[in-house]
Design a protein around this motif. Structure first.
Motif, PDB file in Angstrom:
ATOM      1  N   LEU A  59      42.575  26.678  48.064  1.00  0.00           N
ATOM      2  CA  LEU A  59      43.221  26.503  49.368  1.00  0.00           C
ATOM      3  C   LEU A  59      44.459  27.375  49.459  1.00  0.00           C
ATOM      4  CD1 LEU A  59      43.120  22.614  49.540  1.00  0.00           C
ATOM      5  CD2 LEU A  59      41.626  24.181  50.767  1.00  0.00           C
ATOM      6  N   LEU A  60      44.275  28.634  49.741  1.00  0.00           N
ATOM      7  CA  LEU A  60      45.429  29.513  49.897  1.00  0.00           C
ATOM      8  C   LEU A  60      46.028  29.269  51.277  1.00  0.00           C
ATOM      9  CD1 LEU A  60      44.185  32.847  48.336  1.00  0.00           C
ATOM     10  CD2 LEU A  60      45.877  31.270  47.435  1.00  0.00           C
ATOM     11  N   LEU A  61      47.166  28.614  51.289  1.00  0.00           N
ATOM     12  CA  LEU A  61      47.796  28.282  52.556  1.00  0.00           C
ATOM     13  C   LEU A  61      48.878  29.278  52.937  1.00  0.00           C
ATOM     14  CD1 LEU A  61      47.986  24.421  52.157  1.00  0.00           C
ATOM     15  CD2 LEU A  61      46.300  25.747  53.386  1.00  0.00           C
ATOM     16  N   ASP A  62      49.057  30.279  52.100  1.00  0.00           N
ATOM     17  CA  ASP A  62      50.006  31.338  52.395  1.00  0.00           C
ATOM     18  C   ASP A  62      49.405  32.207  53.496  1.00  0.00           C
ATOM     19  OD1 ASP A  62      52.089  33.194  52.232  1.00  0.00           O
ATOM     20  OD2 ASP A  62      51.060  34.332  50.662  1.00  0.00           O
ATOM     21  N   GLU A  63      50.115  32.351  54.603  1.00  0.00           N
ATOM     22  CA  GLU A  63      49.579  33.062  55.765  1.00  0.00           C
ATOM     23  C   GLU A  63      49.197  34.503  55.448  1.00  0.00           C
ATOM     24  OE1 GLU A  63      52.307  32.630  59.027  1.00  0.00           O
ATOM     25  OE2 GLU A  63      52.404  30.471  58.724  1.00  0.00           O
ATOM     26  N   GLU A  64      50.036  35.193  54.698  1.00  0.00           N
ATOM     27  CA  GLU A  64      49.761  36.590  54.368  1.00  0.00           C
ATOM     28  C   GLU A  64      48.489  36.710  53.513  1.00  0.00           C
ATOM     29  OE1 GLU A  64      52.091  40.068  52.022  1.00  0.00           O
ATOM     30  OE2 GLU A  64      53.286  38.819  53.371  1.00  0.00           O
ATOM     31  N   ALA A  65      48.372  35.850  52.533  1.00  0.00           N
ATOM     32  CA  ALA A  65      47.187  35.861  51.668  1.00  0.00           C
ATOM     33  C   ALA A  65      45.937  35.507  52.475  1.00  0.00           C
ATOM     34  CB  ALA A  65      47.370  34.892  50.511  1.00  0.00           C
ATOM     35  N   GLU A  66      46.075  34.564  53.379  1.00  0.00           N
ATOM     36  CA  GLU A  66      44.935  34.168  54.212  1.00  0.00           C
ATOM     37  C   GLU A  66      44.511  35.310  55.128  1.00  0.00           C
ATOM     38  OE1 GLU A  66      41.835  31.921  55.770  1.00  0.00           O
ATOM     39  OE2 GLU A  66      42.965  31.741  53.914  1.00  0.00           O
ATOM     40  N   LEU A  67      45.461  36.014  55.718  1.00  0.00           N
ATOM     41  CA  LEU A  67      45.130  37.160  56.566  1.00  0.00           C
ATOM     42  C   LEU A  67      44.435  38.252  55.756  1.00  0.00           C
ATOM     43  CD1 LEU A  67      48.281  37.486  58.836  1.00  0.00           C
ATOM     44  CD2 LEU A  67      45.969  36.895  59.544  1.00  0.00           C
ATOM     45  N   GLN A  68      44.907  38.486  54.545  1.00  0.00           N
ATOM     46  CA  GLN A  68      44.288  39.473  53.671  1.00  0.00           C
ATOM     47  C   GLN A  68      42.854  39.072  53.342  1.00  0.00           C
ATOM     48  OE1 GLN A  68      45.526  42.432  52.786  1.00  0.00           O
ATOM     49  NE2 GLN A  68      43.626  42.907  51.713  1.00  0.00           N
ATOM     50  N   ARG A  69      42.642  37.798  53.055  1.00  0.00           N
ATOM     51  CA  ARG A  69      41.304  37.294  52.742  1.00  0.00           C
ATOM     52  C   ARG A  69      40.367  37.481  53.930  1.00  0.00           C
ATOM     53  NH1 ARG A  69      38.019  32.970  53.253  1.00  0.00           N
ATOM     54  NH2 ARG A  69      39.390  31.933  54.704  1.00  0.00           N
ATOM     55  N   GLN A  70      40.855  37.151  55.130  1.00  0.00           N
ATOM     56  CA  GLN A  70      40.036  37.299  56.334  1.00  0.00           C
ATOM     57  C   GLN A  70      39.736  38.769  56.618  1.00  0.00           C
ATOM     58  OE1 GLN A  70      41.917  35.165  59.536  1.00  0.00           O
ATOM     59  NE2 GLN A  70      41.728  33.200  58.489  1.00  0.00           N
ATOM     60  N   TYR A  71      40.702  39.637  56.374  1.00  0.00           N
ATOM     61  CA  TYR A  71      40.488  41.067  56.575  1.00  0.00           C
ATOM     62  C   TYR A  71      39.390  41.586  55.636  1.00  0.00           C
ATOM     63  CZ  TYR A  71      41.128  46.083  56.332  1.00  0.00           C
ATOM     64  OH  TYR A  71      40.901  47.427  56.328  1.00  0.00           O
ATOM     65  N   GLU A  72      39.434  41.139  54.379  1.00  0.00           N
ATOM     66  CA  GLU A  72      38.422  41.553  53.408  1.00  0.00           C
ATOM     67  C   GLU A  72      37.032  41.094  53.840  1.00  0.00           C
ATOM     68  OE1 GLU A  72      38.653  43.619  50.822  1.00  0.00           O
ATOM     69  OE2 GLU A  72      40.737  43.926  51.408  1.00  0.00           O
ATOM     70  N   ILE A  73      36.910  39.903  54.352  1.00  0.00           N
ATOM     71  CA  ILE A  73      35.622  39.401  54.845  1.00  0.00           C
ATOM     72  C   ILE A  73      35.151  40.259  56.013  1.00  0.00           C
ATOM     73  CG2 ILE A  73      34.483  37.472  56.029  1.00  0.00           C
ATOM     74  CD1 ILE A  73      36.321  35.612  54.346  1.00  0.00           C
ATOM     75  N   PHE A  74      36.051  40.530  56.951  1.00  0.00           N
ATOM     76  CA  PHE A  74      35.727  41.353  58.115  1.00  0.00           C
ATOM     77  C   PHE A  74      35.274  42.746  57.677  1.00  0.00           C
ATOM     78  CE2 PHE A  74      37.255  44.495  61.274  1.00  0.00           C
ATOM     79  CZ  PHE A  74      36.444  44.120  62.350  1.00  0.00           C
ATOM     80  N   ARG A  75      36.000  43.335  56.710  1.00  0.00           N
ATOM     81  CA  ARG A  75      35.671  44.666  56.216  1.00  0.00           C
ATOM     82  C   ARG A  75      34.268  44.688  55.583  1.00  0.00           C
ATOM     83  NH1 ARG A  75      36.097  47.705  51.888  1.00  0.00           N
ATOM     84  NH2 ARG A  75      37.092  46.211  50.510  1.00  0.00           N
ATOM     85  N   ARG A  76      33.954  43.679  54.781  1.00  0.00           N
ATOM     86  CA  ARG A  76      32.632  43.598  54.149  1.00  0.00           C
ATOM     87  C   ARG A  76      31.525  43.472  55.191  1.00  0.00           C
ATOM     88  NH1 ARG A  76      33.317  38.925  50.593  1.00  0.00           N
ATOM     89  NH2 ARG A  76      35.531  39.203  50.512  1.00  0.00           N
ATOM     90  N   ILE A  77      31.782  42.707  56.217  1.00  0.00           N
ATOM     91  CA  ILE A  77      30.790  42.531  57.278  1.00  0.00           C
ATOM     92  C   ILE A  77      30.552  43.865  57.994  1.00  0.00           C
ATOM     93  CG2 ILE A  77      30.356  41.460  59.543  1.00  0.00           C
ATOM     94  CD1 ILE A  77      31.805  38.959  58.418  1.00  0.00           C
ATOM     95  N   ARG A  78      31.640  44.562  58.308  1.00  0.00           N
ATOM     96  CA  ARG A  78      31.514  45.862  59.004  1.00  0.00           C
ATOM     97  C   ARG A  78      30.804  46.894  58.142  1.00  0.00           C
ATOM     98  NH1 ARG A  78      35.174  47.861  63.529  1.00  0.00           N
ATOM     99  NH2 ARG A  78      34.056  49.694  62.847  1.00  0.00           N
ATOM    100  N   MET A  79      31.133  46.916  56.853  1.00  0.00           N
ATOM    101  CA  MET A  79      30.518  47.886  55.941  1.00  0.00           C
ATOM    102  C   MET A  79      29.029  47.585  55.782  1.00  0.00           C
ATOM    103  SD  MET A  79      32.908  49.934  55.133  1.00  0.00           S
ATOM    104  CE  MET A  79      32.846  50.758  53.579  1.00  0.00           C
TER     105      MET A  79
END
Length: 162
Positions: free
Chosen positions: A139-159
Motif C-alpha cells: 500500500l504505497l500511500l505516498d502520492e509521488e510513488a503512486e503517480l510513478q506506479r500509475q505512469y509505469e502501468i500506463f507506459r506498459r499499456i501503451r508500449m
C-alpha cells in the motif's frame, strides 16, 4: 502526506498514554480495548482535533470508552506497557500524517500486526515505521510513488498496444 505539528505530537502523546494506562485500568484484553477505542467517539474527536479544545487527560479517555461501550471483561491477553504506548502513538501518527480516520487506520493495520512489529520498528522514526508497514502490505500511500506506479502501468499499456 501531512507534516506533523506540535498539536499532532500532543495528540500522539495523549493517545499513547491512554493506551499504556489501559493495561492497568481496563479489564478487557488489549486488542478489545484498541478496537473499541479506534472506533469510538473519542477517537473521532482526536481525528478532527477537537479534543485539543478540552482538558481531557489519558484516564478520562479510558472512562469515555467505557461509557460508550460499557465495561468489558472479555479477553485476557494484555500487551506490555511499552507495546501499548508505541501502538497508540503509531496509530495516531498514522491518522494525522495520512489524514485518515482512526477507523480507517485500524482497518489497514490491526493491533496484533503492530505488536509483532514492535521489536524491529519501535526505534524507528514513526513516519519510517508507517512507511515500512505500508510498503510490506503493498500500500504505497505516498502520492509521488503512486503517480510513478500509475505512469509505469500506463507506459506498459501503451508500449503493448503498438
Amino acid at each position: 502526506m501531512k507534516k506533523i505539528d506540535r498539536d499532532g505530537l500532543l495528540l500522539c502523546e495523549l493517545q499513547a498514554t491512554a493506551f499504556e494506562n489501559s493495561i492497568d485500568k481496563m479489564d478487557s484484553s488489549s486488542e478489545i480495548f484498541i478496537r473499541r477505542f479506534m472506533k469510538s467517539n473519542i477517537a473521532k474527536r482526536m481525528d478532527d482535533e477537537s479534543i485539543l479544545e478540552s482538558n481531557l487527560q489519558a484516564n478520562d479517555i479510558l472512562q469515555l470508552v467505557d461509557e460508550e461501550y460499557g465495561v468489558s471483561h472479555y479477553g485476557t491477553v494484555k500487551y506490555t506497557h511499552n507495546e501499548m504506548y508505541w501502538i497508540g502513538y503509531i496509530y495516531r501518527y498514522f491518522a494525522i500524517t495520512y489524514e485518515f480516520t482512526s477507523a480507517r487506520v485500524y482497518k489497514i493495520v490491526k493491533p496484533k500486526e503492530l505488536r509483532e512489529l514492535f521489536l524491529p520498528y519501535h526505534t524507528l522514526d514513526p513516519s519510517q515505521a508507517i512507511e515500512r508497514i505500508l510498503e510490506a502490505k503493498g500500500l504505497l500511500l505516498d502520492e509521488e510513488a503512486e503517480l510513478q506506479r500509475q505512469y509505469e502501468i500506463f507506459r506498459r499499456i501503451r508500449m503493448g498496444s503498438k
